[in-house]
Write a protein that holds these residues in place. Sequence first.
Motif, PDB file in Angstrom:
ATOM      1  N   UNK A   1       0.809  -1.220   0.000  1.00  0.00           N
ATOM      2  CA  UNK A   1       0.000   0.000   0.000  1.00  0.00           C
ATOM      3  C   UNK A   1       0.839   1.265   0.000  1.00  0.00           C
ATOM      4  N   UNK A   2       2.124   1.111   0.312  1.00  0.00           N
ATOM      5  CA  UNK A   2       2.953   2.298   0.482  1.00  0.00           C
ATOM      6  C   UNK A   2       3.344   2.880  -0.872  1.00  0.00           C
ATOM      7  N   UNK A   3       2.846   4.091  -1.122  1.00  0.00           N
ATOM      8  CA  UNK A   3       3.234   4.777  -2.345  1.00  0.00           C
ATOM      9  C   UNK A   3       4.710   5.112  -2.238  1.00  0.00           C
ATOM     10  N   UNK A   4       5.359   5.087  -3.364  1.00  0.00           N
ATOM     11  CA  UNK A   4       6.791   5.250  -3.367  1.00  0.00           C
ATOM     12  C   UNK A   4       7.206   6.709  -3.142  1.00  0.00           C
ATOM     13  N   UNK A   5       7.654   7.002  -1.935  1.00  0.00           N
ATOM     14  CA  UNK A   5       8.166   8.341  -1.641  1.00  0.00           C
ATOM     15  C   UNK A   5       9.636   8.208  -1.280  1.00  0.00           C
ATOM     16  N   UNK A   6      10.479   8.968  -1.962  1.00  0.00           N
ATOM     17  CA  UNK A   6      11.905   8.983  -1.638  1.00  0.00           C
ATOM     18  C   UNK A   6      12.083   9.446  -0.197  1.00  0.00           C
ATOM     19  N   UNK A   7      12.978   8.828   0.529  1.00  0.00           N
ATOM     20  CA  UNK A   7      13.173   9.253   1.914  1.00  0.00           C
ATOM     21  C   UNK A   7      13.842  10.625   1.944  1.00  0.00           C
ATOM     22  N   UNK A   8      13.388  11.471   2.862  1.00  0.00           N
ATOM     23  CA  UNK A   8      13.902  12.849   2.895  1.00  0.00           C
ATOM     24  C   UNK A   8      15.366  12.907   3.290  1.00  0.00           C
ATOM     25  N   UNK A   9      15.822  11.900   4.010  1.00  0.00           N
ATOM     26  CA  UNK A   9      17.232  11.864   4.386  1.00  0.00           C
ATOM     27  C   UNK A   9      18.109  11.557   3.163  1.00  0.00           C
ATOM     28  N   UNK A  10      17.572  10.776   2.234  1.00  0.00           N
ATOM     29  CA  UNK A  10      18.346  10.429   1.030  1.00  0.00           C
ATOM     30  C   UNK A  10      18.417  11.576   0.028  1.00  0.00           C
ATOM     31  N   UNK A  11      17.271  12.187  -0.218  1.00  0.00           N
ATOM     32  CA  UNK A  11      17.224  13.230  -1.242  1.00  0.00           C
ATOM     33  C   UNK A  11      16.025  14.136  -0.964  1.00  0.00           C
ATOM     34  N   UNK A  12      16.308  15.224  -0.275  1.00  0.00           N
ATOM     35  CA  UNK A  12      15.217  16.092   0.189  1.00  0.00           C
ATOM     36  C   UNK A  12      14.423  16.693  -0.976  1.00  0.00           C
ATOM     37  N   UNK A  13      15.131  17.085  -2.033  1.00  0.00           N
ATOM     38  CA  UNK A  13      14.461  17.704  -3.182  1.00  0.00           C
ATOM     39  C   UNK A  13      13.508  16.717  -3.857  1.00  0.00           C
ATOM     40  N   UNK A  14      13.964  15.467  -3.986  1.00  0.00           N
ATOM     41  CA  UNK A  14      13.119  14.454  -4.613  1.00  0.00           C
ATOM     42  C   UNK A  14      11.947  14.095  -3.704  1.00  0.00           C
ATOM     43  N   UNK A  15      12.207  14.033  -2.394  1.00  0.00           N
ATOM     44  CA  UNK A  15      11.128  13.796  -1.422  1.00  0.00           C
ATOM     45  C   UNK A  15      10.040  14.843  -1.605  1.00  0.00           C
ATOM     46  N   UNK A  16      10.466  16.102  -1.727  1.00  0.00           N
ATOM     47  CA  UNK A  16       9.516  17.207  -1.871  1.00  0.00           C
ATOM     48  C   UNK A  16       8.659  17.036  -3.133  1.00  0.00           C
TER      49      UNK A  16
END
Length: 476
Positions: A5-20
């Motif tokens: 069920x988890x939509x794919x969100x980049x972790x903010x620690x890995x890449x804040x811009x992509x997370x955003x």
Amino acid sequence: MTKEYVKDVTSMEDDFAQWYTDVVTKAELIDYSSVRGSMILRPYGYAIWENIQQQLDKAIKKTGHENVYMPLFIPESLLQKEKDHIEGFAPEVAWVTHGGEEKLTERLCVRPTSEVLFAEHFKSIIHSYRDLPKLYNQWSNVVRWEKTTRPFLRTLEFLWQEGHTCHETDEDAHDETVRMLNVYAELCEEYLALPVIKGQKTEKEKFAGAKYTYTIESLMHDGKALQSGTSHHLGDGFAKAFGIEFTNREGKLQTVQQTSWGFTTRIIGAMIMVHGDNRGLVVPPKIAPTQLMIVPIAQHKEGVLDYAYNLKEQLSGSIRTGIDASDKKPGWKFNEYEMKGIPLRLEVGPRDIEQEQVVLVRRDTGEKQTVSVANLEAEIQQLLTDIQNHLYEKALKHREEKTSIAKTYDEFKETLNEKSGFIKAMWCGDQVCEDFIKDETGATSRCMPFVQQKLSDQCVCCEKDAKHLVYWAKAY
Ligand SMILES: [Zn+2]
């Protein structure tokens, strides 16, 4: 919860811009349009803006302002009347050169801000001190041709309000500038749970054409600052350029003193970057379009849906309540509303109904609790208040942890590299130092805070006598 069920969100620690980017699209706040740097505000994103707008509109009217609407186009000659203003905006202006097939005799600019339109209008309606103050506000869109863009933070077109006022005296205009900055600060802190630093912009960073600019600055999760609202004392620069004169109380001709102030959809970017986490958006209860989402469990069983709809009706009087009675699995729904940052989830199934209770789950902490239906509304209200306060406290704590003091330039660079965040350091007042720091480190002066301290006698850059305490940071 199962992974599926988890939509794919980049972790903010890995890449804040992509997370955003993941959050703004997957929480369905925006979509991209075919015009580079323009965004489509989807219903959920627009609903958040409407709540902010309604709150701010109330505060603007309460402080005596009236709403007006100015045209979208500004003739080139009008824009050029105030020299500093056109110099400041020229690189970002979009021009209309043709009407249909016909070339226009004068280019029209698509408003990047409306000072000059207001100035022209004020000249025609202000004649006497009896016409003052004029306290106007406009809700509109503006266009600024930005080279690099990012949803909410920097887009070719954005929504905002711009206040424009005229006063008899410098002091009246000053009071207005402070008053409206405080309106913005209160909106940020009370409704958006965003702690802000209030202060004055340096000459370099002030609004083009202003005498001085006051600002509220907030700190994002990644340690970068965001200018969250500005209020400008325009002095009589525009008034002189446009001839906005009135007969004063002594019967003499005098130019008006003006202010302008603006607050934009950018603040939604701040809300995302301050409160969001790796599960997605977190929306403060006071501005959340939906504060409570009801998810029925085993809804195919008799009575469950009726019960859930009854709860919705009962709560809707005082709480913005939604219900998802679709045939999607509860796990999918949990994930979806966490992604959208809805402050509270209510789960109710056959066993809960039997025991006259429901389960409430907080978005901010993930905490689950079983609550009796007898006292449900009061419990939810209390939880929403707790969430609102918790978000503010958490953001404030983060900002404090990410605020450092630098007394030497080496300390300054080291802190910026290792910790990011706000750096408090003394400054001599010379733009040469400001430029040097920006070129070398990428940090800009965010503001000279109203609450000044003397950290040392020397400028952090040139070591000459220090004049001001400045908050510095890398910024959006
Ligand atoms: Zn210096």
